[in-house]
Scaffold this active site. Structure first.
Site, mmCIF file in Angstrom:
data_model
loop_
_atom_site.group_PDB
_atom_site.id
_atom_site.type_symbol
_atom_site.label_atom_id
_atom_site.label_comp_id
_atom_site.label_asym_id
_atom_site.label_seq_id
_atom_site.Cartn_x
_atom_site.Cartn_y
_atom_site.Cartn_z
ATOM 1 N N PRO A 9 0.785 -1.149 0.099
ATOM 2 C CA PRO A 9 -0.200 0.084 -0.188
ATOM 3 C C PRO A 9 0.853 1.349 -0.072
ATOM 4 C CG PRO A 9 -0.008 -0.940 2.122
ATOM 5 C CD PRO A 9 0.537 -1.955 1.211
ATOM 6 N N ASN A 10 0.200 2.249 -0.726
ATOM 7 C CA ASN A 10 0.788 3.565 -0.801
ATOM 8 C C ASN A 10 2.136 3.765 -1.688
ATOM 9 O OD1 ASN A 10 -1.256 4.690 0.962
ATOM 10 N ND2 ASN A 10 -0.013 3.585 2.703
ATOM 11 N N ARG A 17 4.943 11.007 -2.413
ATOM 12 C CA ARG A 17 4.711 10.419 -1.195
ATOM 13 C C ARG A 17 6.003 11.046 -0.404
ATOM 14 N NH1 ARG A 17 4.912 4.405 0.890
ATOM 15 N NH2 ARG A 17 4.200 4.810 2.974
ATOM 16 N N TYR A 22 11.381 8.695 0.877
ATOM 17 C CA TYR A 22 11.010 7.704 0.068
ATOM 18 C C TYR A 22 12.007 8.034 -1.565
ATOM 19 C CZ TYR A 22 8.146 5.583 2.879
ATOM 20 O OH TYR A 22 7.411 4.945 4.257
ATOM 21 N N ASN A 73 8.229 -5.597 -1.503
ATOM 22 C CA ASN A 73 7.969 -4.363 -0.519
ATOM 23 C C ASN A 73 6.443 -4.649 -0.007
ATOM 24 O OD1 ASN A 73 7.994 -2.018 0.945
ATOM 25 N ND2 ASN A 73 8.866 -0.795 -0.863
ATOM 26 N N ALA A 76 3.444 -0.761 4.643
ATOM 27 C CA ALA A 76 2.852 -0.964 6.025
ATOM 28 C C ALA A 76 2.621 -2.298 6.531
ATOM 29 C CB ALA A 76 1.881 0.060 6.278
ATOM 30 N N GLU A 97 13.117 -9.430 0.443
ATOM 31 C CA GLU A 97 12.099 -8.315 0.918
ATOM 32 C C GLU A 97 12.840 -6.966 0.778
ATOM 33 O OE1 GLU A 97 11.122 -8.631 5.157
ATOM 34 O OE2 GLU A 97 10.229 -6.825 5.485
ATOM 35 N N HIS A 99 12.850 -2.648 1.294
ATOM 36 C CA HIS A 99 12.141 -1.553 1.934
ATOM 37 C C HIS A 99 13.091 -0.449 1.412
ATOM 38 C CE1 HIS A 99 9.893 -3.592 4.639
ATOM 39 N NE2 HIS A 99 10.561 -4.163 4.887
ATOM 40 N N ILE A 100 12.412 0.677 0.817
ATOM 41 C CA ILE A 100 13.239 1.686 0.464
ATOM 42 C C ILE A 100 13.826 2.569 1.481
ATOM 43 C CG2 ILE A 100 12.966 3.961 -0.954
ATOM 44 C CD1 ILE A 100 10.475 2.883 -2.169
ATOM 45 N N SER A 101 13.478 2.808 2.662
ATOM 46 C CA SER A 101 14.082 3.495 3.595
ATOM 47 C C SER A 101 14.380 2.378 4.383
ATOM 48 C CB SER A 101 12.699 4.265 4.411
ATOM 49 O OG SER A 101 11.812 3.409 5.041
ATOM 50 N N ARG A 106 13.957 4.478 11.752
ATOM 51 C CA ARG A 106 12.640 5.252 11.752
ATOM 52 C C ARG A 106 11.883 5.094 13.115
ATOM 53 N NH1 ARG A 106 9.421 4.853 6.160
ATOM 54 N NH2 ARG A 106 8.406 6.688 7.156
ATOM 55 N N ARG A 110 8.136 0.674 13.101
ATOM 56 C CA ARG A 110 8.589 -0.044 11.801
ATOM 57 C C ARG A 110 9.768 -0.880 11.973
ATOM 58 N NH1 ARG A 110 5.920 3.660 8.057
ATOM 59 N NH2 ARG A 110 5.527 5.535 8.886
HETATM 60 C C1 DQA Z 1 8.360 1.080 3.450
HETATM 61 C C2 DQA Z 1 8.629 1.228 4.876
HETATM 62 C C3 DQA Z 1 7.193 1.038 5.541
HETATM 63 O O1 DQA Z 1 7.568 1.263 7.076
HETATM 64 C C4 DQA Z 1 6.167 2.010 5.104
HETATM 65 O O2 DQA Z 1 4.982 1.625 5.654
HETATM 66 C C5 DQA Z 1 6.012 1.875 3.588
HETATM 67 C C6 DQA Z 1 7.493 1.912 2.772
HETATM 68 C C7 DQA Z 1 9.775 1.289 2.621
HETATM 69 O O3 DQA Z 1 9.980 0.944 1.379
HETATM 70 O O4 DQA Z 1 10.546 1.982 3.333
HETATM 71 O O5 DQA Z 1 5.095 2.134 3.137
HETATM 72 O O6 DQA Z 1 8.163 -0.275 3.309
#
Ligand code: DQA
Length: 147
Positions: A9-10, A17, A22, A73, A76, A97, A99-101, A106, A110
């Protein structure tokens, strides 16, 4: 080799965003980059994004049935979806898996991903480059590797 690059999501909002977290790469640029890298590496890459948990779970079931590799990815859902984790646990191919961040740098909520324990490996904090690295890993991985 078929590789599904699945995004939760997102992530369809990348580029607009929280660019400080990101980056400025849009989701469509990310999808193009994954397709280009896949073509260079001789991988059959399919890139998808959804905001609907059941849709992601259906894609994971299909990947499990095919024995395909997955770059995921979970966004959330990483932090609380046991349903996504259980679907990942059914995969027969490798799961990277991404994650961009850097989720560990954080907010506390997370720091833990429920998916990581069933992933082959995790890349986080390297921006969208993490996807490229994941695809390179999958392309160079021996086909009988178990870890
Ligand atoms: C994320 C990190 C998650 O905590 C966050 O909810 C995201 C993106 C990342 O790619 O850094 O939506 O997965």
């Amino acid at each position: 080799m078929r590789v599904y690059v699945l995004n939760g999501p997102n992530l369809g909002r990348l580029g607009s965003r929280q660019v400080d977290v990101y980056g400025v790469t849009s989701y469509s640029d990310l999808a193009d980059m994954c397709a280009d890298v896949g073509a260079e590496l001789g991988l059959d890459v399919v890139v998808r994004q959804t905001d609907a948990e059941h849709e992601l779970i259906g894609w994971l079931h299909a990947a499990a049935d095919e024995g395909a590799a997955v770059v995921l990815n979970p966004a959330a859902w990483s932090h609380y979806s046991i349903a996504v984790r259980d679907a990942c646990a059914m995969l027969r191919g490798p799961l990277v898996e991404v994650h961009i961040s850097n989720i560990h740098a954080r907010e506390e909520f997370r720091h833990h991903s429920v998916v990581s324990a069933v992933a082959t490996g995790v890349i986080c904090g390297l921006g969208v480059d993490g996807y490229r690295l994941a695809l390179h890993h999958l392309a160079s991985r021996p086909s009988d590797a178990t870890a």
